[in-house]
Design a protein around this motif. Structure first.
Motif, PDB file in Angstrom:
ATOM      1  N   THR A  57     127.284 -71.565 -29.208  1.00  9.78           N
ATOM      2  CA  THR A  57     126.804 -70.233 -28.871  1.00  9.78           C
ATOM      3  C   THR A  57     126.427 -69.525 -30.161  1.00  9.78           C
ATOM      4  OG1 THR A  57     128.275 -70.133 -26.958  1.00  9.78           O
ATOM      5  CG2 THR A  57     127.385 -68.045 -27.758  1.00  9.78           C
ATOM      6  N   VAL A  68     125.397 -66.127 -31.699  1.00  9.66           N
ATOM      7  CA  VAL A  68     125.550 -64.716 -31.346  1.00  9.66           C
ATOM      8  C   VAL A  68     124.730 -63.892 -32.342  1.00  9.66           C
ATOM      9  CG1 VAL A  68     127.209 -62.889 -30.881  1.00  9.66           C
ATOM     10  CG2 VAL A  68     127.856 -65.264 -30.498  1.00  9.66           C
ATOM     11  N   LEU A  69     123.587 -63.380 -31.863  1.00  7.86           N
ATOM     12  CA  LEU A  69     122.621 -62.708 -32.725  1.00  7.86           C
ATOM     13  C   LEU A  69     122.756 -61.195 -32.704  1.00  7.86           C
ATOM     14  CD1 LEU A  69     119.435 -64.732 -31.761  1.00  7.86           C
ATOM     15  CD2 LEU A  69     120.723 -64.886 -33.879  1.00  7.86           C
ATOM     16  N   SER A 112     124.386 -57.212 -33.905  1.00 10.27           N
ATOM     17  CA  SER A 112     125.620 -56.446 -33.724  1.00 10.27           C
ATOM     18  C   SER A 112     126.005 -56.245 -32.267  1.00 10.27           C
ATOM     19  CB  SER A 112     125.503 -55.090 -34.418  1.00 10.27           C
ATOM     20  OG  SER A 112     124.467 -54.317 -33.849  1.00 10.27           O
ATOM     21  N   TYR A 113     125.041 -55.977 -31.386  1.00  7.17           N
ATOM     22  CA  TYR A 113     125.403 -55.748 -29.983  1.00  7.17           C
ATOM     23  C   TYR A 113     125.989 -57.012 -29.359  1.00  7.17           C
ATOM     24  CZ  TYR A 113     122.838 -51.362 -30.312  1.00  7.17           C
ATOM     25  OH  TYR A 113     122.411 -50.127 -30.673  1.00  7.17           O
ATOM     26  N   ALA A 114     125.355 -58.144 -29.598  1.00 10.46           N
ATOM     27  CA  ALA A 114     125.860 -59.414 -29.057  1.00 10.46           C
ATOM     28  C   ALA A 114     127.214 -59.760 -29.670  1.00 10.46           C
ATOM     29  CB  ALA A 114     124.859 -60.531 -29.313  1.00 10.46           C
ATOM     30  N   GLN A 115     127.374 -59.487 -30.952  1.00 14.25           N
ATOM     31  CA  GLN A 115     128.637 -59.790 -31.620  1.00 14.25           C
ATOM     32  C   GLN A 115     129.763 -58.938 -31.063  1.00 14.25           C
ATOM     33  OE1 GLN A 115     127.494 -59.400 -35.715  1.00 14.25           O
ATOM     34  NE2 GLN A 115     126.381 -61.334 -35.681  1.00 14.25           N
ATOM     35  N   LYS A 116     129.492 -57.671 -30.829  1.00 14.07           N
ATOM     36  CA  LYS A 116     130.524 -56.803 -30.245  1.00 14.07           C
ATOM     37  C   LYS A 116     130.893 -57.279 -28.846  1.00 14.07           C
ATOM     38  CE  LYS A 116     129.355 -52.877 -33.043  1.00 14.07           C
ATOM     39  NZ  LYS A 116     128.457 -51.760 -33.225  1.00 14.07           N
ATOM     40  N   TYR A 117     129.907 -57.717 -28.077  1.00 14.12           N
ATOM     41  CA  TYR A 117     130.163 -58.168 -26.714  1.00 14.12           C
ATOM     42  C   TYR A 117     130.932 -59.488 -26.699  1.00 14.12           C
ATOM     43  CZ  TYR A 117     129.373 -59.774 -21.956  1.00 14.12           C
ATOM     44  OH  TYR A 117     129.565 -60.236 -20.688  1.00 14.12           O
ATOM     45  N   HIS A 118     130.449 -60.473 -27.453  1.00 12.75           N
ATOM     46  CA  HIS A 118     131.022 -61.821 -27.388  1.00 12.75           C
ATOM     47  C   HIS A 118     132.272 -62.007 -28.250  1.00 12.75           C
ATOM     48  CE1 HIS A 118     127.969 -63.773 -24.938  1.00 12.75           C
ATOM     49  NE2 HIS A 118     127.089 -63.027 -25.565  1.00 12.75           N
ATOM     50  N   PRO A 170     128.138 -66.393 -35.455  1.00 13.69           N
ATOM     51  CA  PRO A 170     127.519 -65.071 -35.514  1.00 13.69           C
ATOM     52  C   PRO A 170     126.423 -65.057 -36.575  1.00 13.69           C
ATOM     53  CG  PRO A 170     129.666 -65.025 -36.583  1.00 13.69           C
ATOM     54  CD  PRO A 170     129.470 -66.406 -36.052  1.00 13.69           C
ATOM     55  N   HIS A 220     120.466 -60.410 -36.671  1.00 13.76           N
ATOM     56  CA  HIS A 220     119.309 -60.436 -35.781  1.00 13.76           C
ATOM     57  C   HIS A 220     118.090 -60.935 -36.566  1.00 13.76           C
ATOM     58  CE1 HIS A 220     116.110 -59.066 -33.148  1.00 13.76           C
ATOM     59  NE2 HIS A 220     117.033 -59.097 -32.190  1.00 13.76           N
TER      60      HIS A 220
END
Length: 85
Positions: free
Chosen positions: A11, A13-14, A16-22, A46, A49
């Motif tokens: 996976t 994870v691209l 900041s938003y994806a990192q915070k979610y995942h 991680p 973007h």
């Protein structure tokens, strides 16, 4: 949807938003999370973007291209090879 995918090997994870979610690290910076990529390896990576606006970040963090990207390229190739067998 992710819960239904049973054989995820990698996976990426691209941003900041994806990192915070995942990753659940609401207060961590993109730089801190990407620097700690080995904590999530080999299943999660991680990354910043992939935007031209991040050229300054890439220039400032040259370790990203020299340390992480070569290993990530091998990991992606390995994952794709395994999925074709």
């Amino acid at each position: 949807m992710l819960a239904q995918l049973k054989h995820i090997e990698l996976t990426i994870v691209l941003g900041s938003y994806a990192q915070k979610y995942h990753l659940g690290k609401a207060n961590a910076s993109v730089t801190d999370l990407v620097k700690s990529w080995q904590s999530y390896w080999p299943n999660i990576v991680p990354l910043p973007h992939p935007s031209p606006r991040n050229n300054f970040w890439l220039h400032k963090n040259s370790w990203f291209e020299t340390e992480l990207l070569p290993i990530l390229r091998l990991r992606v190739a390995e994952s794709l090879k395994d999925s074709n067998t």
